[in-house]
Scaffold this active site. Structure first.
Site, PDB file in Angstrom:
ATOM      1  CE1 TYR A 160      -3.299  -2.769   0.112  1.00  0.00           C
ATOM      2  CE2 TYR A 160      -3.166  -2.806   2.504  1.00  0.00           C
ATOM      3  CZ  TYR A 160      -3.662  -3.315   1.334  1.00  0.00           C
ATOM      4  OH  TYR A 160      -4.526  -4.380   1.374  1.00  0.00           O
TER       5      TYR A 160
HETATM    6  C1  LIG Z   1      -1.071  -8.204   0.748  1.00  0.00           C
HETATM    7  C2  LIG Z   1      -0.934  -9.120  -0.436  1.00  0.00           C
HETATM    8  C3  LIG Z   1      -2.255  -9.204  -1.186  1.00  0.00           C
HETATM    9  C4  LIG Z   1       0.113  -8.522  -1.383  1.00  0.00           C
HETATM   10  O1  LIG Z   1       0.282  -9.426  -2.466  1.00  0.00           O
HETATM   11  P1  LIG Z   1       1.767  -9.833  -2.925  1.00  0.00           P
HETATM   12  O2  LIG Z   1       1.628 -10.526  -4.215  1.00  0.00           O
HETATM   13  O3  LIG Z   1       2.464 -10.518  -1.818  1.00  0.00           O
HETATM   14  O4  LIG Z   1       2.360  -8.353  -3.121  1.00  0.00           O
HETATM   15  P2  LIG Z   1       3.598  -7.884  -3.966  1.00  0.00           P
HETATM   16  O5  LIG Z   1       4.460  -9.044  -4.342  1.00  0.00           O
HETATM   17  O6  LIG Z   1       3.081  -7.015  -5.056  1.00  0.00           O
HETATM   18  O7  LIG Z   1       4.360  -6.985  -2.902  1.00  0.00           O
HETATM   19  C5  LIG Z   1       4.729  -7.508  -1.654  1.00  0.00           C
HETATM   20  C6  LIG Z   1       6.226  -7.847  -1.549  1.00  0.00           C
HETATM   21  O8  LIG Z   1       6.910  -7.887  -2.781  1.00  0.00           O
HETATM   22  C7  LIG Z   1       7.837  -6.789  -2.845  1.00  0.00           C
HETATM   23  N1  LIG Z   1       7.746  -6.209  -4.192  1.00  0.00           N
HETATM   24  C8  LIG Z   1       6.931  -6.643  -5.173  1.00  0.00           C
HETATM   25  N2  LIG Z   1       7.098  -5.906  -6.294  1.00  0.00           N
HETATM   26  C9  LIG Z   1       8.040  -4.997  -6.011  1.00  0.00           C
HETATM   27  C10 LIG Z   1       8.659  -3.971  -6.749  1.00  0.00           C
HETATM   28  N3  LIG Z   1       8.321  -3.716  -8.020  1.00  0.00           N
HETATM   29  N4  LIG Z   1       9.563  -3.218  -6.143  1.00  0.00           N
HETATM   30  C11 LIG Z   1       9.899  -3.440  -4.881  1.00  0.00           C
HETATM   31  N5  LIG Z   1       9.368  -4.402  -4.120  1.00  0.00           N
HETATM   32  C12 LIG Z   1       8.446  -5.173  -4.671  1.00  0.00           C
HETATM   33  C13 LIG Z   1       7.385  -5.886  -1.783  1.00  0.00           C
HETATM   34  O9  LIG Z   1       8.368  -5.033  -1.299  1.00  0.00           O
HETATM   35  C14 LIG Z   1       6.986  -6.876  -0.757  1.00  0.00           C
HETATM   36  O10 LIG Z   1       8.175  -7.448  -0.264  1.00  0.00           O
HETATM   37  P3  LIG Z   1       8.312  -8.387   1.000  1.00  0.00           P
HETATM   38  O11 LIG Z   1       8.287  -9.750   0.434  1.00  0.00           O
HETATM   39  O12 LIG Z   1       9.628  -8.014   1.572  1.00  0.00           O
HETATM   40  O13 LIG Z   1       7.147  -8.116   1.912  1.00  0.00           O
HETATM   41  C15 LIG Z   1      -0.464 -10.542  -0.039  1.00  0.00           C
HETATM   42  O14 LIG Z   1       0.834 -10.479   0.505  1.00  0.00           O
HETATM   43  C16 LIG Z   1      -1.399 -11.216   0.933  1.00  0.00           C
HETATM   44  O15 LIG Z   1      -2.330 -11.883   0.520  1.00  0.00           O
HETATM   45  N6  LIG Z   1      -1.135 -11.048   2.245  1.00  0.00           N
HETATM   46  C17 LIG Z   1      -1.931 -11.691   3.273  1.00  0.00           C
HETATM   47  C18 LIG Z   1      -3.359 -11.213   3.246  1.00  0.00           C
HETATM   48  C19 LIG Z   1      -3.472  -9.717   3.436  1.00  0.00           C
HETATM   49  O16 LIG Z   1      -2.809  -9.132   4.277  1.00  0.00           O
HETATM   50  N7  LIG Z   1      -4.359  -9.110   2.639  1.00  0.00           N
HETATM   51  C20 LIG Z   1      -4.617  -7.712   2.732  1.00  0.00           C
HETATM   52  C21 LIG Z   1      -5.489  -7.462   3.905  1.00  0.00           C
HETATM   53  S1  LIG Z   1      -5.819  -5.736   4.066  1.00  0.00           S
END
Ligand SMILES: CC(C)(COP(=O)(O)OP(=O)(O)OC[C@H]1O[C@@H](n2cnc3c(N)ncnc32)[C@H](O)[C@@H]1OP(=O)(O)O)[C@@H](O)C(=O)NCCC(=O)NCCS
Length: 194
Positions: A160
């Site tokens: 976010y």
């Molecule tokens: C929140 C959620 C939907 C995000 O989806 P995701 O596919 O994991 O998200 P992204 O890959 O786009 O980004 C998250 C991670 O990738 C990294 N990342 C992805 N693309 C990136 C980019 N272009 N540049 C830098 N970092 C990046 C982020 O920094 C983050 O890193 P981390 O592994 O150190 O945390 C997922 O993690 C999830 O389902 N979480 C549990 C449920 C939840 O919390 N849902 C939201 C409730 S409000």
């Protein structure tokens, strides 16, 4: 449409799901939700009627992320936030208390509620979440997007903040939930990916 980010290990397709497609995949979507949020399995049964009700709301839209074999690996949906909805009234109560009527009205007059966004645990951190979020918000006609999320640090927070969500209300307690939540928001449309 297929998109493969450099961070991604395999091809994922993103589809806008119609209400019928969403209903057909409801169990699959709820299984992702329960696994991603680490909720007890029974939570899916409780949530099912609510998710079906949400489909009927004004401005409802949903994006699914599908693996090469057609398995759902991520889901995001939301709709237009309006007075009378439980979430709207809860957030309004907190925001009026913390910041006054004027700021509450500025955020809550014309917004899209990002209600759910979840990626299967084994596919998190591959950029699927950001793609889901961007595709869901693409073309949304409202001025703002708002969401609530448990206070971080979490992957969700990282995502976010990366796309420019700011604090609207912090450490807020929804009725019946002991966890502190943050309400985050930003203007629409999103700027292009850097
Ligand atoms: C929140 C959620 C939907 C995000 O989806 P995701 O596919 O994991 O998200 P992204 O890959 O786009 O980004 C998250 C991670 O990738 C990294 N990342 C992805 N693309 C990136 C980019 N272009 N540049 C830098 N970092 C990046 C982020 O920094 C983050 O890193 P981390 O592994 O150190 O945390 C997922 O993690 C999830 O389902 N979480 C549990 C449920 C939840 O919390 N849902 C939201 C409730 S409000």
């Amino acid at each position: 449409m297929t998109a493969v980010s450099p961070r991604r290990r395999r091809a994922v397709q993103f589809h806008r799901l119609s209400p019928d497609e969403f209903r057909a995949r409801l169990r699959e979507a709820l299984a992702i939700y329960v696994a991603a949020m680490r909720y007890p399995v029974g939570t899916a049964e409780q949530r099912a009627p609510m998710w079906l009700t949400h489909v009927l709301r004004e401005g409802w839209r949903c994006i699914g992320a599908l693996d090469a074999d057609g398995t759902l690996v991520g889901i995001a949906y939301g709709y237009r936030g309006l007075p009378g909805q439980w979430w709207h009234e809860q957030v309004r109560r907190g925001l009026v208390r913390s910041s006054g009527e004027e700021i509450a009205a500025a955020w809550l007059t014309d917004y899209f509620e990002l209600t759910e966004i979840h990626v299967r645990p084994q596919n998190q951190g591959e950029g699927i979440g950001e793609d889901l979020l961007r595709r869901l918000l693409d073309g949304v006609p409202n001025r703002h997007v708002l969401l609530s999320t448990p206070e971080g640090p979490t992957r969700a927070w990282t995502l976010y903040r990366r796309v420019g969500f700011e604090d609207v209300l912090r450490n807020y307690h929804f009725a019946g939930d002991p966890r502190p939540f943050a309400i985050l928001g930003r203007s629409l449309p999103l700027p292009p990916r850097p």
